[in-house]
Structures are given as C-alpha cells and as structure tokens.
Design an enzyme around this catalytic site. Structure first.
Site, short mmCIF file in Angstrom:
data_model
loop_
_atom_site.label_atom_id
_atom_site.label_comp_id
_atom_site.label_asym_id
_atom_site.label_seq_id
_atom_site.Cartn_x
_atom_site.Cartn_y
_atom_site.Cartn_z
N HIS A 253 33.79 158.32 -60.15
CA HIS A 253 33.03 157.95 -58.95
C HIS A 253 32.03 159.04 -58.53
O HIS A 253 30.84 158.82 -58.47
CB HIS A 253 33.99 157.72 -57.78
CG HIS A 253 35.03 156.69 -58.03
ND1 HIS A 253 34.79 155.33 -58.11
CD2 HIS A 253 36.37 156.83 -58.22
CE1 HIS A 253 35.92 154.69 -58.32
NE2 HIS A 253 36.89 155.56 -58.40
O1 RIB Z 1 37.19 155.59 -53.90
C1 RIB Z 1 36.84 156.69 -54.68
C2 RIB Z 1 36.52 157.87 -53.84
O2 RIB Z 1 37.66 158.23 -53.06
C3 RIB Z 1 36.18 159.12 -54.66
O3 RIB Z 1 35.31 159.93 -53.94
C4 RIB Z 1 37.51 159.79 -54.81
O4 RIB Z 1 37.38 161.20 -55.01
C5 RIB Z 1 38.12 159.52 -53.45
O5 RIB Z 1 37.61 160.51 -52.55
#
Ligand code: RIB
Ligand code: CA
Length: 324
Positions: A253
């Site tokens: 992500h």
């Molecule tokens: O949903 C994914 C996000 O939530 C990413 O930033 C992961 O590191 C958590 O913070």
C-alpha cells in the site's frame, strides 16, 4: 467521466514530510523514499499510532532511517491516539513489534525534540506558499491536529497524498472501511474539509500493485541488505491479505504513495467528490465516492484508481539497489 492522468513528473525535488505508522509497508515506502533524493527532499518523518502503538511506530521509523542510511532526517513522534474514537491497531497483520519478518533493535539515533504536531505547525506556517508536500501513510491524526491548532498552515502545503479509503474495493478492517480511515475518520474529515489539495491512493489501486513470486525474486536479485530486508518483511506481511482476499499476491500500500510522488505517470485517476462516514456502527470510516462530478461540482480529491504495477516494482527494485 473525465479520467485524469496523474500529474507530470516534477522538475525540482519535492519538499516532503512523510507521516507514517510503520508498519511493514510503511518501512518499504520509507526505504523507497530515502533512496530517491533526486526526486524527494525529505524534510522530516513524523510518526503516529496506527498499525501499532506510537512507541513502536516511532522506533520503526528510526530503524527504517538507519537502514536507509539517512540519519540526517529528523523523526518526530506525533499523536498516540485518534482524535475521538478509541484506538485501533493492526498487530494481527504487522506483528507485535509492527515489523514482521525481520529482527528489530533500538536504533542509535533518537527522536527529534518536540512533537510532530508542533513540527508541522512550525514548518508549514513559515514555509513558502504551497511549497511542502505531505505523504500520509497512516491515520491522518497529526495533520488534523495541526490544522485545528493553526488553520493558516494550509498556505504552506502544496499537496497532501494519502494512502487510504476504498470504493470499488471492499474494506480491509471492516466490510466497507480501509484501516487508515477507520483508525481516525474524524481526522480524515478535518483534512478533507480544510480544502487542502488532496490525492488519495485507496485500496482500489493498491490492490492492483501486488507482489508475485517473480516480483519478490526481482527484489531479491538486488541482493543488498535493504532488498533482503524488504523481501523478508513482505514475505511475512503479505500472508494476511492473501488469505483474507484470496489474492495471488499482497499489496504494498504505502510504497505506492511514494512511487506516485516519484513517478506519477505510473498512475492515473480522476477528481471525485469524497465523503467520510463518521457515524458509529458498521459504516464508520467508509469513504463514499461520488464520481459524477461536473464543472460546477469538480470534486474535492483526486482518486487514483489505476497503476502500472510492474513499473512500481521496477522502480522499487532500481531504487533499493541505491541503498546499502
Ligand atoms: O490499509 C492499509 C494501510 O493501513 C497501510 O498504510 C498500512 O500500513 C496500514 O497503515
Ligand atoms: Ca501505514
């Protein structure tokens, strides 16, 4: 529906503050950013509670800084809890230390003096007009608190790029909510209603930038400490999402946000009208996207939906090779 190509590549390095809750994918994002000094002038790393508690997200940010060989970058600790709701963590995904797959230790270099919120207020209120970009890789609590404390900091912000939200994609912490928004929906609303220039990279796009055996082998082939750490972290981190969604790989992500800042042409999206549901109950933290905008109602955020996934991994591999 106009589809915007993401912005053209910038000429001078972006003045950047990375706000983060490391976090496995946050560490990958930090390493990518620290290896990209030509495009990104990292002014500071600010930490927030999210994946794990603040003491561990702050330790992990200092660890990433040590591994990236960039100990001149200050790390400021920020909010230990959300604006209003009770804290929520993701230790089931990121492990108790917030960093799966690798050994952790107490880094030599400590935190910078002062809180992340005060750093944001001081820096953004004295910055040149619209000169500083913020990448927010966790809950938006720190920026929300800074905006509440000093609304005039808006003038110093060029753009806020957020990893968060989900529209076409289901949620990853509830059926409809993505973790960063669910962890502090009130903070996301403060940022959204501030009118700041805002770009979201939601699960809709990060779930299209997935690891694969070939891409993990590509990273491993870089064969330095940084790439070995990234492969070990990802191998441990991606299991939860692969099992939950039955996906062939796991999403990186937060690294997608940094790749967007370095090479926006790898991504595309459009302006939409975004709302964040803050009602208690099953829909808390849901991002509601109205894609039917018009010249009268052009939308309040750029919502990134597509990515050249292999291009992201090519960029990540190339840049990790620049580290030790
Ligand atoms: O949903 C994914 C996000 O939530 C990413 O930033 C992961 O590191 C958590 O913070
Ligand atoms: Ca994160």
């Amino acid at each position: 529906m106009a589809v915007l190509l993401a912005g053209a590549a910038q000429v001078a390095p972006l003045d950047l503050i990375i706000d983060t809750d490391p976090g496995a994918d946050d560490v990958v994002a930090l390493l990518l950013a620290m290896a990209s000094a030509e495009e990104l002038n990292i002014r500071a790393i600010t930490t927030v509670a999210g994946n794990v508690r603040l003491d561990k997200t702050s330790r992990n940010a200092r660890l990433a800084r040590e591994w990236g060989g960039r100990e001149e970058i200050p790390v400021y600790a920020g909010a230990a809890r959300p604006l209003l709701r009770s804290p929520v963590y993701a230790e089931n995904v990121h492990g108790g230390e917030g960093l799966p797959g690798v050994a952790v230790h107490e880094p030599a270099q400590g935190l910078a003096e002062g809180s992340a919120v005060q750093y944001l207020v001081d820096t953004l209120s004295t910055a040149e007009s619209h000169s500083i970009t913020l990448a927010i890789l966790g809950p938006q609590t720190n920026l929300a608190l800074a905006l509440i404390r000093a609304p005039a900091i808006l003038r110093g912000i060029k753009e806020v790029v957020v990893m968060g939200g989900a529209h076409v994609n289901a949620g990853n912490i509830t059926p409809v909510a993505e973790f960063n928004l669910y962890a502090d929906a009130e903070a996301a609303e403060v940022v959204l209603s501030s009118g700041v220039k805002l770009t979201y990279l939601p699960l809709d796009v990060t779930h299209k930038v997935l690891t694969s055996d070939a891409r993990l082998a590509q990273l491993a082939a870089v064969n330095n400490q940084a790439s070995r750490r990234v492969v070990d972290i990802l191998n441990a981190y991606i299991k939860a999402d692969m099992q939950r969604y039955g996906m062939p790989g796991g999403p990186v992500h937060d690294a997608s946000v940094i790749a967007y800042l370095i090479k926006p042409s790898l991504f595309s999206g459009r302006r939409v009208e975004l709302q964040v549901d803050r009602r208690a109950g099953m829909t808390y933290g849901q991002t509601l996207v109205n894609e039917y905008t018009s010249t009268e109602q052009p939308g309040n955020v750029v919502w990134i939906e597509e990515a050249d996934a292999q291009g992201v991994f090519d960029l990540l591999s190339t840049r990790l090779a620049c580290l030790k």
